[in-house]
Design a protein around this motif. Structure first.
Motif, PDB file in Angstrom:
ATOM      1  N   TRP A  37       0.857  -1.169   0.000  1.00 54.36           N
ATOM      2  CA  TRP A  37       0.000   0.000   0.000  1.00 54.36           C
ATOM      3  C   TRP A  37       0.903   1.230   0.000  1.00 54.36           C
ATOM      4  O   TRP A  37       1.871   1.287   0.764  1.00 54.36           O
ATOM      5  CB  TRP A  37      -0.884   0.021   1.243  1.00 54.36           C
ATOM      6  N   ILE A  38       0.594   2.191  -0.825  1.00 54.85           N
ATOM      7  CA  ILE A  38       1.336   3.453  -0.832  1.00 54.85           C
ATOM      8  C   ILE A  38       0.367   4.549  -0.389  1.00 54.85           C
ATOM      9  O   ILE A  38      -0.719   4.708  -0.968  1.00 54.85           O
ATOM     10  CB  ILE A  38       1.915   3.770  -2.224  1.00 54.85           C
ATOM     11  N   PHE A  39       0.777   5.267   0.643  1.00 56.80           N
ATOM     12  CA  PHE A  39      -0.038   6.340   1.207  1.00 56.80           C
ATOM     13  C   PHE A  39       0.600   7.679   0.877  1.00 56.80           C
ATOM     14  O   PHE A  39       1.816   7.796   0.822  1.00 56.80           O
ATOM     15  CB  PHE A  39      -0.146   6.183   2.727  1.00 56.80           C
ATOM     16  N   ILE A  40      -0.239   8.674   0.680  1.00 58.80           N
ATOM     17  CA  ILE A  40       0.256  10.028   0.471  1.00 58.80           C
ATOM     18  C   ILE A  40      -0.281  10.893   1.602  1.00 58.80           C
ATOM     19  O   ILE A  40      -1.459  10.810   1.951  1.00 58.80           O
ATOM     20  CB  ILE A  40      -0.124  10.591  -0.924  1.00 58.80           C
ATOM     21  N   HIS A  41       0.622  11.664   2.176  1.00 60.30           N
ATOM     22  CA  HIS A  41       0.239  12.576   3.251  1.00 60.30           C
ATOM     23  C   HIS A  41      -0.077  13.930   2.631  1.00 60.30           C
ATOM     24  O   HIS A  41       0.402  14.257   1.549  1.00 60.30           O
ATOM     25  CB  HIS A  41       1.381  12.713   4.252  1.00 60.30           C
TER      26      HIS A  41
END
Length: 191
Positions: A37-41
């Protein structure tokens, strides 16, 4: 006349069934090696979390090159913030209306560091809704988990957080916590 009565009965049964349908339930996720999973803040920073393995009743992930261990409630085992707050504590199975209290701040060293000002704190977790939510990775049905943080000493260390857990993605897809940038799922791969 009979047809009208039959139609009325059918609609009544259908309406009753919809109104009293049981809300969905999410069981503990089962991961496969290589799921990620790649999350962006909101500050633009990206974080990649990859599942490595399951061992001793724990999940082992790689988070941007660092090992991250979580229990089966998706709670980080080793990492807590400065107040001892563990972040999301998801007690499976999930169902709308389910709630729990989680006590934190018991760590003696932490209490001494904070000069005993805050003392024992309680995070009240509630599965508030099952709703559709849109994040950069798409639109998903997710359980909305709200958290209210309270101190046993009135007026100290209060706060809140909200998390959305999507069973189909096997992960929290959005998190909003005080003093942290909002995080949303940007990309994922699960088997």
């Amino acid at each position: 006349m009979k047809m009208r009565n039959l139609l009325f009965m059918f609609l009544l049964v259908l309406t009753f069934g919809i109104c009293y349908a049981e809300s969905p339930i999410a069981e503990r996720p089962i991961y496969s090696a290589g799921d990620y999973w790649i999350f962006i803040h909101e500050d633009g920073k990206e974080v990649k979390v990859e599942f490595l393995r399951e061992e001793k009743d724990q999940y082992v992930f790689n988070k941007n090159g660092t090992q991250l261990i979580k229990d089966f409630n998706l709670t980080s085992i080793e990492k807590k913030n400065h107040s001892g707050y563990p972040g999301p504590v998801i007690q499976f199975p999930l169902k709308v209306g389910k709630w729990q209290n989680y006590e934190y701040g018991k760590d003696k060293e932490l209490i001494e560091k904070l000069a005993g000002k805050m003392g024992l704190r309680i995070a009240k977790y509630e599965v508030a809704a099952y709703e559709q939510i849109t994040v950069p990775a798409g639109t998903f049905w997710a359980f909305k988990i709200t958290v209210t943080k309270e101190s046993k000493k009135k007026g100290i260390s209060k706060g809140s957080a909200t998390y959305w857990y999507a069973p189909i993605i096997k992960q929290i897809i959005k998190s909003i916590e005080e003093e942290k940038p909002t995080s949303e799922l940007k990309e994922y791969k699960i088997k």
